[in-house]
Structures are given as structure tokens and as C-alpha cells.
Design a protein around this motif. Structure first.
Motif, short mmCIF file in Angstrom:
data_model
loop_
_atom_site.label_atom_id
_atom_site.label_comp_id
_atom_site.label_asym_id
_atom_site.label_seq_id
_atom_site.Cartn_x
_atom_site.Cartn_y
_atom_site.Cartn_z
N THR A 176 6.67 11.41 -6.86
CA THR A 176 7.03 10.23 -7.63
C THR A 176 6.01 9.14 -7.35
OG1 THR A 176 9.32 10.81 -7.22
CG2 THR A 176 8.90 8.66 -8.19
N PRO A 177 5.24 8.72 -8.36
CA PRO A 177 4.19 7.74 -8.09
C PRO A 177 4.76 6.44 -7.52
CG PRO A 177 4.00 8.62 -10.29
CD PRO A 177 5.30 9.10 -9.76
N ILE A 178 4.12 5.93 -6.48
CA ILE A 178 4.54 4.66 -5.90
C ILE A 178 3.75 3.59 -6.63
CG2 ILE A 178 4.84 3.39 -3.76
CD1 ILE A 178 4.48 6.02 -2.29
N SER A 179 4.28 3.12 -7.75
CA SER A 179 3.42 2.37 -8.67
C SER A 179 2.99 1.02 -8.14
CB SER A 179 4.11 2.22 -10.02
OG SER A 179 5.43 1.82 -9.84
N ILE A 180 3.55 0.57 -7.01
CA ILE A 180 3.08 -0.71 -6.47
C ILE A 180 1.60 -0.61 -6.11
CG2 ILE A 180 3.60 -0.31 -4.05
CD1 ILE A 180 4.63 -3.17 -3.90
N PHE A 181 1.11 0.61 -5.84
CA PHE A 181 -0.28 0.72 -5.39
C PHE A 181 -1.27 0.53 -6.53
CE2 PHE A 181 1.70 2.96 -1.79
CZ PHE A 181 1.24 2.08 -0.82
N LEU A 183 -0.57 -1.83 -8.73
CA LEU A 183 -0.36 -3.25 -9.03
C LEU A 183 -1.12 -4.07 -7.98
CD1 LEU A 183 3.47 -3.12 -9.69
CD2 LEU A 183 1.64 -3.13 -11.37
N PHE A 189 -2.70 -4.12 0.34
CA PHE A 189 -2.27 -3.17 1.38
C PHE A 189 -3.37 -2.17 1.69
CE2 PHE A 189 2.24 -3.65 -0.47
CZ PHE A 189 2.46 -4.77 0.30
N LEU A 193 -5.48 -1.75 5.12
CA LEU A 193 -5.33 -0.54 5.93
C LEU A 193 -6.69 0.13 6.15
CD1 LEU A 193 -2.05 1.04 4.57
CD2 LEU A 193 -2.46 0.01 6.78
N TRP B 99 14.60 10.04 -0.09
CA TRP B 99 13.37 9.56 0.56
C TRP B 99 13.13 8.08 0.31
CZ3 TRP B 99 10.49 7.73 -3.37
CH2 TRP B 99 10.73 8.28 -4.64
N LEU B 103 11.40 5.69 2.99
CA LEU B 103 10.12 5.02 2.74
C LEU B 103 10.27 3.51 2.88
CD1 LEU B 103 7.20 5.53 1.67
CD2 LEU B 103 8.09 5.07 -0.59
N ILE B 111 4.99 -2.33 7.97
CA ILE B 111 4.10 -3.27 7.27
C ILE B 111 4.60 -4.70 7.41
CG2 ILE B 111 3.02 -3.84 5.07
CD1 ILE B 111 2.18 -1.13 5.62
N PHE B 133 9.30 -4.05 -2.48
CA PHE B 133 8.34 -2.94 -2.54
C PHE B 133 8.92 -1.79 -3.37
CE2 PHE B 133 7.21 1.18 -0.61
CZ PHE B 133 5.84 1.19 -0.80
N LEU B 136 9.26 -2.82 -7.13
CA LEU B 136 8.03 -2.78 -7.91
C LEU B 136 7.55 -1.35 -8.11
CD1 LEU B 136 6.07 -5.77 -6.37
CD2 LEU B 136 6.93 -5.59 -8.68
N SER B 137 7.85 -0.49 -7.15
CA SER B 137 7.32 0.87 -7.23
C SER B 137 8.19 1.76 -8.11
CB SER B 137 7.23 1.49 -5.84
OG SER B 137 6.33 0.78 -5.06
N PHE B 138 9.50 1.65 -7.94
CA PHE B 138 10.41 2.57 -8.63
C PHE B 138 11.43 1.77 -9.42
CE2 PHE B 138 9.38 4.07 -4.32
CZ PHE B 138 8.46 5.02 -4.66
#
Lengths: 252, 324
Positions: A176-181, A183, A189, A193, B99, B103, B111, B133, B136-138
Motif C-alpha cells: 500500500t503506497p505511503i503517499s505522504i512520501f 507529498l 523526512f 534520513l 499494519w 506503522l 520520528i 502521517f 495524509l498517507s492513507f
């Protein structure tokens, strides 16, 4: 490696003084365009072209440009090449051009380019300046490719546009794409890192007794640009600062 | 040696309160809301709460092992973070998304908290940072409240807050809003359970009433003026009982680390929160705005504290020179 040789300059730009991970320059385009690996490559290569060409021209003109107006002169040179790149990309790579948008014209004010003009090209010969620009540009490109790649993989499960992780759609098991990355927050982040990882690598290298050689001719090196200026007023000001700090040290 | 001869530096009078005890009180105060969440949303809520707490504690332990620091999991702050994060997840989330709390918990601890130096150094509420977080992601999963199995009939999957925003104020049953038999996040639905917990915290002097009070008052005034329903107390009660404002005001805005320590600063902080929540809820695209308002105001805290430092006892402020 002999100083200012071609290989030394390339190594310096890509590894030792990597503009993104070591000098933390050009952060605005770095954060903004690295939503995918291909955008990173596009931005990096167009900056490389501008950087190399402007370094050559500025190095050629370095004895002609008066010290006091060097900044406007550099800007004019850089802006000419940016205009060229802008039109060429608009004409031949329109989709990438649309993706990068305002960040192509903004290469003019990219501090990596002005930084190299100021701290290197205006003081060194044509060949070494060209390789300096090439090295810095490739360092920038590789960093953007790296950041963009990590963001694209985490944020959409793809790399360079190819789906490498199967997506979890329609109840199938997958990523499942972590779409915040992809954005804006994700850019911060990932950059942070990666810089942490680079710093750990450097610290470990130093612990093992293999410290990376000190930087030379860089924007990082102790105000070199100001002290080496030929302007008598600037020289006077630097002398004053030095005298004051010496007096303060003596007073303790 | 007698205690009288035992010379120590100040402070000489100590309270029994330490981080662990205060965190324990916070956990106890959240138990009614968590239990009601499990009752309301079924076994999946219990699993999500357990996973979230487990993930937070485990990431804190593992991170501190990696960077070779003393383990701080015994102060229970990671448990509070995990519990709050779970209470902010949508109720009735499918178990195949197990998950997501894991996460989120890792993100909250590593973080938002540990990278800034651990408890006391983080500038943002870790649980809310992780919620945003995940949000925005899901976005799809995090705003899907349609798995509500309880007494669902009226709302048809939307939270009452979204129903009100879309003009369905008449169909909202205030009693159910207050008791909590509504879709929403795991911990936010029951105003009653949250208020019981909040009263416990206030009686035990764990939290200061200033922030929640000014927050809710400011928001109420804002909603009455700009809500578009005039002076309608039913609307106001529905806005307060639905959504996360009670959970946010009493349990998350009052986080010691991320709220101002000065008394005046707390009031300023509450007013900012109320205004922002009002703007987000009434003029924003989404029905809810509590978590974004709180993490935004978390970032204003250093500024608020700088301008609200109280005068030290005995120090007279110098009068401004000039007109005399």
C-alpha cells in the motif's frame, strides 16, 4: 590526486563536497522536484548543463569582470544559459518541462551555481572549472536521483515509472503506497534520513582513521570568498573584524 | 544517619508525582473511552489498541537499544502515545489493516519523539503527528467510517459531524452523540466517557483546566457566530459532542511537553486552538479539524511562551521612558 585535476574535481563534487548531502545547498529544488526519480534526473541534468557552461564562461571572463559587479555579471551569464535550457526543454521534453514547472527558471538563483561561480570558477582555469561544474552537477543529479528514487518507491511502489512493488488493490496482498512520501512532508523526512545516514558513514570512516580530506575551494571553507576579495573596502572590513576578535581573545 | 542531618539541595518538599504516576493517571482516565470504543466497534478496536500500544513501546525500546541509551519505556509515556493514537483511528477498521497502527506507532515514537531527544523534547504531540502521517498517507482508510456495525441506521456511514456539515442537523440524535453510539474514531464517540476521564484528570490535578476550557469556549463562540445556524444550542451541542474536540481538548492539547507552561500562555494556546478548529471545521473542506489545529498550535508554543513569561516575584517592571 593532484588538486584541481579533472578526476579530483569530479570526486570532490560527487563525494567529498556533495552539494546536497554535504553542503546542503540547493535544498529548494531538491525538496520540490524529487517526487519521482525521473524528475530528479531531469532537474539534476539541466542544472548540470547550466553549471558546467556557466563555470566555463565565468572562468574565461574572470580577469575581465570587475570585482564589485561580479555578482550581477555571474547572474547574467547563468541566466542566459538557463533561458537556453528552458526553451530547449520546452521544445523537446515538454512533459518533463510541465512536471518541473517553475523550478527550471529558478535554476538562475540556485545557490550551487552561484556558489561555484563565486568560490571556484572566478579563481581557476577553464579546464578545472569545467570539471568542477561537471562534478558538482553530477553530484547534484545523483543526489536528486537517490532522493527521488526512495520517495517514488515508498510513495508509489514504482521506480522510474515502472511498478516494482505489486500494489494492494482489490483485496490482493501487496504494497500500500505511503503517499505522504510523494507529498511535501515526505521530502523533508527522506532528505533528513539520508543526511543522517551519510553523516554516520562519514563518522565511521573518521573513526577508522580514514578521515575524508578537508574541503578546499568550497563555500564551506572559512569565508574564503570574503578574505580573498580584492576590493580595498572589503579588505579593510575583514581586517577590522580580525583585529576586533583578536582584541576580544586577548581580553580573556 | 538521621534524616535531619541529611543535607540535600533544593527542592526539599517533594510531591510523589513522577512521570510514571502521571502517565498512569492519563491511562486510567482513557480507560472508559477505550472500553466504550471496544464495546461500540467490536474486537477490531481492541486489536488496534493493543497493536498501537505494542508498537509504540517496542519502537521506543528498540530505538534506545540502537542508540545505546537508557530505556525509558517504564515511564509509560509510550503507552499513552499508543493508546491515544489508537483512539484516533477510525472505529471498525478492517483487521487486514493491522499494519497501520504498527506503522503509526513507530512513526510517532521514532520520528516525532525520539529523534528530537525523547520525552520532553518533542515539539509536536507524537500521537497526533502519527495520526496526521497516516491521514495524509492513507486518506481512504483513515476516513472510512462505514464499517460501523453498532446501532447504525440513521447515519449511513458518514460521521455525525459530516452529516451536520452537509446540512443534516435534524437527523442527528443528541442523546446518542453524548453516549457515543455513533460512527467515528475509536475513542472520540462517547462524550460521556471522555468527560468522566477528564473529570478524573482535573480532580487529580494532572491537567490544567485553562487549555480545555478556553479551547471549547472559543470554539463555541466561533461556531455560534460563523456556523450558519444562528444562536442554536442544539447545533452547538452536536458540534461539541460529535467529533474529536473533547478528546483533543482534554487529552491531547494538554500534553505537558507540547503546550505552553505559562498560565497566560495556556489561555492564548486555548484560544488559538478554538479559532483554528472553528476555521477548519466550518470553512475547511473536511468535517474535522481538531488534530491539525492541535499540531499547528504545538508549533506556536515557543512563540506563545516567549511573550507570556510572568514577572518574577518581587521584580518591578521598569516604566517606559519618555512621556512624563
Amino acid at each position: 590526486m593532484t588538486p584541481d585535476s579533472a578526476t579530483e574535481r569530479l570526486y570532490n563534487g560527487i563525494v567529498k563536497e556533495n552539494p546536497v548531502f554535504i553542503q546542503l545547498l540547493g535544498i529548494c529544488p531538491t525538496l520540490a522536484v524529487t517526487t519521482s526519480a525521473i524528475n530528479g534526473i531531469g532537474m539534476g541534468l539541466s542544472s548540470t548543463v547550466v553549471l558546467t557552461l556557466s563555470n566555463i564562461i565565468i572562468s574565461l571572463l574572470r580577469k575581465v569582470i570587475p570585482d564589485r559587479v561580479r555578482m550581477p555579471a555571474f547572474i547574467v551569464v547563468v541566466a542566459s544559459f538557463v533561458t537556453l535550457v528552458d526553451f530547449l526543454m520546452h521544445g523537446f521534453m515538454n512533459s518533463l518541462y510541465q512536471q518541473l514547472g517553475i523550478y527550471i527558471p529558478l535554476i538562475v538563483v540556485n545557490c550551487i551555481i552561484l556558489g561555484r561561480a563565486e568560490s571556484y570558477a572566478s579563481k581557476h582555469g577553464i579546464v578545472s572549472s569545467m570539471f568542477d561544474g561537471l562534478g558538482m552537477g553530477l553530484g547534484f543529479t545523483l543526489s536528486l536521483l537517490f532522493i527521488g528514487g526512495v520517495r517514488e518507491i515508498l510513495g508509489s511502489g514504482a521506480f522510474l515509472g515502472f511498478q516494482i512493488l505489486p500494489l494492494a488493490a482489490d483485496g490482493k496482498i501487496g504494497y500500500t503506497p505511503i503517499s505522504i512520501f510523494v507529498l511535501a512532508p515526505g521530502a523533508f523526512f527522506i532528505l533528513a534520513l539520508l543526511v543522517v545516514i551519510m553523516n554516520v558513514v562519514r563518522a565511521n570512516a573518521e573513526k577508522k582513521g580514514k578521515p575524508l580530506p578537508p574541503a578546499q575551494n568550497s563555500c564551506l571553507a572559512d569565508n574564503g570568498a570574503i578574505q580573498e576579495s580584492n576590493d580595498p573596502k572589503v579588505k579593510q572590513a575583514v581586517e577590522n573584524i580580525k583585529a576586533k576578535s583578536a582584541a576580544r581573545e586577548g581580553g580573556k | 544517619m538521621s534524616n535531619l542531618l541529611n543535607v540535600t539541595s533544593a527542592p526539599h518538599v517533594r510531591a510523589k508525582d513522577d512521570t510514571q504516576r502521571i502517565m498512569l493517571y492519563v491511562i486510567l482516565s482513557l480507560v472508559p473511552a477505550a472500553v466504550f470504543g471496544i464495546f461500540n466497534f467490536g474486537i477490531s478496536a481492541a486489536v488496534m489498541i493493543a497493536l498501537s500500544i505494542g508498537s509504540c513501546v517496542a519502537s521506543e525500546y528498540i530505538f534506545e537499544r540502537i542508540v545505546k541509551k537508557k530505556s525509558t519505556i517504564k515511564d509509560l509515556s509510550a503507552v499513552v502515545t499508543g493508546l491515544l493514537l489508537a483512539l484516533n483511528l477510525p472505529g471498525g477498521m478492517k483487521l487486514s489493516y493491522w499494519w497501520m497502527p504498527v506503522l503509526g506507532g513507530a512513526f510517532a515514537i521514532v520520528i516525532v519523539k525520539m529523534l528530537y531527544g525523547g520525552l520532553g523534547q518533542n515539539f509536536m504531540n507524537p500521537a497526533l503527528g502519527a495520526r496526521c502521517f497516516l491521514m495524509l498517507s492513507f486518506a481512504g482508510v483513515m476516513t472510512d467510517f462505514s464499517n460501523y456495525k453498532g446501532y447504525a441506521d440513521t447515519f449511513g456511514g458518514a460521521t455525525p459531524l459530516a452529516t451536520i456539515k452537509n446540512g443534516g442537523l435534524e437527523s442527528v440524535d443528541l442523546t446518542r452523540l453524548f453516549l457515543g453510539n455513533i460512527p467515528g474514531t475509536i475513542g472520540e464517540t462517547s462524550a460521556l466517557c471522555l468527560l468522566i476521564g477528564a473529570a478524573f484528570l482535573i480532580v487529580m490535578k494532572v491537567i490544567d483546566i485553562r487549555i480545555p476550557l478556553t479551547y471549547i469556549l472559543t470554539f463555541s463562540v466561533f461556531a455560534l457566530i460563523f456556523g450558519g445556524h444562528g444562536f442554536d444550542l442544539t447545533y452547538l451541542a452536536a458540534e461539541l459532542c460529535a467529533g474529536g474536540i473533547i478528546l483533543g481538548a482534554f487529552f491531547m492539547a494538554t500534553d505537558y511537553v507540547t503546550c505552553p507552561i505559562t498560565p497566560v500562555g495556556k489561555i492564548v494556546f486555548g484560544v488559538c486552538l478554538g479559532l483554528l478548529t472553528g476555521i477548519f471545521r466550518i470553512f475547511g473542506g473536511s468535517a474535522e479539524g481538531v488534530s491539525y489545529a492541535i499540531i499547528f498550535c504545538n508549533m506556536l508554543v515557543p512563540l506563545i511562551e516567549r511573550f507570556t513569561i510572568p514577572n518574577a516575584f518581587g521584580i518591578v517592571k521598569e516604566k517606559k521612558e519618555g512621556k512624563s
